[in-house]
Design an enzyme around this catalytic site. Structure first.
Site, PDB file in Angstrom:
ATOM      1  CE  LYS A  69      63.785  52.827  57.855  1.00  0.00           C
ATOM      2  NZ  LYS A  69      62.984  53.593  56.882  1.00  0.00           N
ATOM      3  NE  ARG A  74      37.320  41.060  24.377  1.00  0.00           N
ATOM      4  CZ  ARG A  74      38.546  41.327  23.941  1.00  0.00           C
ATOM      5  NH1 ARG A  74      39.581  40.604  24.364  1.00  0.00           N
ATOM      6  NH2 ARG A  74      38.749  42.308  23.086  1.00  0.00           N
ATOM      7  CB  ALA A  75      40.390  34.818  24.220  1.00  0.00           C
ATOM      8  CB  VAL A  80      33.275  33.697  22.307  1.00  0.00           C
ATOM      9  CG1 VAL A  80      32.186  34.105  21.317  1.00  0.00           C
ATOM     10  CG2 VAL A  80      32.666  32.937  23.481  1.00  0.00           C
ATOM     11  CG  ASP A 129      45.624  29.344  45.556  1.00  0.00           C
ATOM     12  OD1 ASP A 129      45.424  30.483  46.033  1.00  0.00           O
ATOM     13  OD2 ASP A 129      44.912  28.364  45.835  1.00  0.00           O
ATOM     14  NE  ARG A 141      44.091  27.198  53.495  1.00  0.00           N
ATOM     15  CZ  ARG A 141      43.336  26.948  54.546  1.00  0.00           C
ATOM     16  NH1 ARG A 141      43.871  26.893  55.742  1.00  0.00           N
ATOM     17  NH2 ARG A 141      42.043  26.761  54.433  1.00  0.00           N
TER      18      ARG A 141
END
Length: 336
Positions: free
Chosen positions: A212, A21-22, A24, A126, A170
């Site tokens: 816990k 978009r940016a 164009v 990543d 990874r």
């Protein structure tokens, strides 16, 4: 009129549409034409190109994926590269705007040797490219991991279980570490540091002794485990490492009756609407890329250094792996 051809190369990620978009909108202001290439280089070789206008990209900012489609294919042999060269000439393309991660980087470097002008915009969840602090899609992937850990926390606590949560990313460790930190993981295991079995067991035992009686353990996919762990639990190396760790925990801590469950977040991390930061950095880098085409500054990658857009000349060092910062790894450990 100069013509930009924009294409997505490699795996998809949230924020690609924001960059399209940016590109164009900015190109329209700079009197540049933009053609969108369907399905990466496969689409270019099949003549699947369409002129993009402001109307073409209206209403796509919030959408995940890419309106152009993508492909893992890149030209590598001389014959394949020559076909791309011919298509660039056929369509009078001034510059390719490549949205991608390591696969896109390889393509850009290979085409530079054939004098095919391009600019690379880093787009990969990543976040492992060394020339930029942040890649498009990373923030959304981390948000998905954070949301998943928030939801798993309640059921882990209710049933007193160890939840093994497998993430993508990874071997750089960025998604697991940052997602684990933001989501309150009790332990994070990545390829950056490897599996420290005794340390993990001690942490889980300590939590149980401190009442816990549950733990959230984030494991990066593709983790390399020593063969002894597979043998210890009686499975082959075809078993996902995250599952092997769960089995190992149960066997090693059988005196406290550990129960565990495994969740792979998989492609959920690549999907969905991009978060605000991915939309913003995509917009910033794409508009800078258009300015560079206008100024004939090609054979460069754009990137982010903090909140500033940078320009990096192409070099083979762009393929170096950026491992998650030691500072962030240590920060996550504060909460183990």
């Amino acid at each position: 009129m100069r013509r930009i051809a924009i294409l997505c190369v490699g795996n998809d990620c949230p924020g690609l549409n924001a960059a399209i978009r940016a590109t164009v909108v900015k190109s329209n202001m700079e009197d540049l034409e933009v053609v969108g290439v369907k399905d990466g280089f496969e689409g270019l070789l099949r003549d699947q190109l369409d002129v993009l206008t402001r109307n073409s990209v209206s209403g796509i900012l919030h959408r995940g994926g890419t309106i152009l489609g993508t492909s893992l294919y890149i030209p590598e042999s001389d014959e394949e590269v020559n076909k791309v060269v011919e298509k660039v000439k056929q369509y009078s393309i001034t510059c390719l705007l490549i949205l991608g991660g390591r696969i896109g980087t390889r393509a850009a470097l290979r085409l530079m040797k054939a004098n095919v002008p391009s600019i690379l915009i880093p787009a990969t969840i990543d976040n492992d490219l060394p020339f930029t602090d942040f890649s498009i899609g990373f923030f959304t992937a981390v948000s998905h991991v954070t949301d998943a850990l928030d939801m798993l926390h309640s059921t882990a606590e209710a049933h007193h279980r160890v939840m093994i949560v497998e993430t993508m990313g990874r071997p750089s460790g960025w998604i697991a570490t940052v997602g684990g930190l933001a989501g309150g993981a009790d332990y994070v295991i990545t390829n950056a540091e490897g599996f420290k079995a005794e340390d993990l067991l001690a942490k889980i035992r300590s939590r149980y002794e401190g009442h816990k009686r549950f733990s959230i353990v984030v494991v990066e996919d593709g983790l390399k485990l020593d063969q002894k762990f597979y043998e210890e639990v009686g499975v082959t190396q075809e078993t996902p490492p995250a599952k092997v760790i769960g089995m190992y925990i149960q066997k090693a801590l059988k005196d406290i009756n550990i129960e565990w469950r495994y969740t792979s977040l998989g492609y959920l991390q690549r999907g969905g609407s991009p978060v605000s930061m991915d939309r913003i950095i995509a917009t910033m880098m794409a508009t800078r890329a258009v300015e560079m085409v206008k100024a004939a500054r090609v054979y460069h990658a754009v990137g982010m250094r903090g909140f500033t857009v940078t320009e990096v000349p192409y070099s083979e060092s762009m393929l170096n792996l950026k491992i998650v910062d030691e500072y962030l790894r240590n920060l996550a450990k504060l909460f183990y």
